[in-house]
Write an enzyme that holds these catalytic residues in place. Structure first.
Site, short mmCIF file in Angstrom:
data_model
loop_
_atom_site.label_atom_id
_atom_site.label_comp_id
_atom_site.label_asym_id
_atom_site.label_seq_id
_atom_site.Cartn_x
_atom_site.Cartn_y
_atom_site.Cartn_z
N LYS A 122 -84.30 15.94 -59.18
CA LYS A 122 -84.99 15.55 -57.94
C LYS A 122 -86.49 15.87 -58.02
CE LYS A 122 -82.35 18.14 -55.30
NZ LYS A 122 -81.46 18.74 -56.32
N ARG A 131 -79.40 19.22 -46.29
CA ARG A 131 -78.37 19.67 -47.22
C ARG A 131 -77.06 19.95 -46.53
NH1 ARG A 131 -82.02 21.91 -51.44
NH2 ARG A 131 -80.66 22.63 -53.06
N ARG A 133 -84.25 25.14 -67.76
CA ARG A 133 -85.50 24.85 -67.05
C ARG A 133 -86.45 26.05 -67.12
NH1 ARG A 133 -84.89 22.73 -61.23
NH2 ARG A 133 -83.32 24.37 -61.23
N ARG A 193 -86.38 30.36 -63.27
CA ARG A 193 -86.12 30.63 -61.85
C ARG A 193 -84.99 31.64 -61.74
NH1 ARG A 193 -85.73 24.98 -58.57
NH2 ARG A 193 -83.84 25.96 -57.75
N ARG A 199 -74.24 27.31 -57.05
CA ARG A 199 -75.02 26.30 -56.33
C ARG A 199 -74.33 24.95 -56.37
NH1 ARG A 199 -80.22 27.00 -59.59
NH2 ARG A 199 -80.90 25.08 -58.59
#
Ligand code: AP5
Ligand code: MG
Ligand code: ZN
Length: 214
Positions: free
Chosen positions: A13, A88, A127, A160, A171
């Site tokens: 996203k 969400r 990431r 992160r 998640r």
């Protein structure tokens, strides 16, 4: 153009949002980025949000909804916007609906980026994000020119806190339970555009553009 990006953690996203917002010259509004900024600045909101984020849980609706309402009322959203990571939950979607109604506007399209679970984990765990400007990279799929250093600003890259494998798994579970029902919600409104997010970054972007033209 008033757009919303939907998709599980690590779907791409934020990566696509960067290109879409440039293409249409509309602001990219990421609730995750807003929370991370608040954590960095040590605000009370950041303090509250951090507790939930580090566990891979959603921040309570009441801490998110007003923040987005405020953001959408700002000048730069007049000609459109791209919301990433909000709504969400169904209550968040209902609140957004009411707010847009009050403003006399509608969402034009919900772009739903679809990616399988195994790929999501690999993407999120690999990431790396810039401490300074927040730009995102991937150690394998989108590496920076120099290891550990941001191409855009020279800042240091870090992982992160919620990108550890167990937290990513949590998640995804939370996404399936609380956020995936929004696909049906927006399908009923006839504004959803499904995108195969497993393709290369550029190919995904081209599919999104094609969908928006159609
Ligand atoms: P948020 O920051 O929104 O995280 P998320 O939705 O879990 O999504 P990510 O940012 O992890 O993934 P992405 O889809 O943006 O992927 P990206 O482009 O970076 O939210 C974080 C937390 O904040 C939540 O868990 C929650 O606690 C809280 N929160 C936020 N909004 C909330 C709300 N509305 N209500 C309640 N709580 C809220 O890509 C991932 C990686 O893959 C990158 O390394 C990238 O380089 C790579 N990549 C991207 N596309 C491709 C591709 N096509 N091929 C190969 N690699 C790719
Ligand atoms: Mg993101
Ligand atoms: Zn940077």
């Amino acid at each position: 153009m008033r757009l919303m990006l939907l998709g599980p953690p690590g779907a791409g996203k934020g990566t696509q949002a960067e290109s879409i917002s440039k293409q249409f010259n509309i602001p990219h509004i990421s609730t995750g980025d807003i929370f991370r900024q608040n954590i960095k600045n040590g605000t009370e909101l950041g303090h509250k949000a951090q507790e939930f984020m580090n566990k891979g849980l959603l921040v309570p609706d009441e801490l998110v909804v007003d923040l987005v309402k405020d953001r959408l009322s700002q000048e730069d959203c007049q000609n459109g916007f791209l919301i990433d990571g909000f709504p969400r939950t169904i209550p968040q979607a209902d609140a957004l609906d009411r707010e847009l109604n009050n403003m006399g506007i509608n969402l034009d399209r919900v772009i739903n980026i679809q990616v399988d679970r195994e790929i999501l984990i690999e993407r999120a765990v690999g990431r790396r994000v810039c401490k300074q400007c927040g730009a995102a990279y991937h150690i394998k799929f989108n590496p920076p020119k120099a290891e550990g250093i941001c191409d855009k600003c020279g800042g240091e890259l870090e992982q992160r806190k919620d990108d550890l494998e167990a937290t990513v798994a949590k998640r995804i579970e939370v996404y399936l339970e609380q956020t995936e029902p929004l696909i049906a919600y927006y399908s009923r409104k006839g504004i959803i555009q499904n995108i195969d997010g497993t393709q290369e970054i550029k190919t995904v972007f081209n599919s999104i553009l094609e969908g928006l033209r159609g």
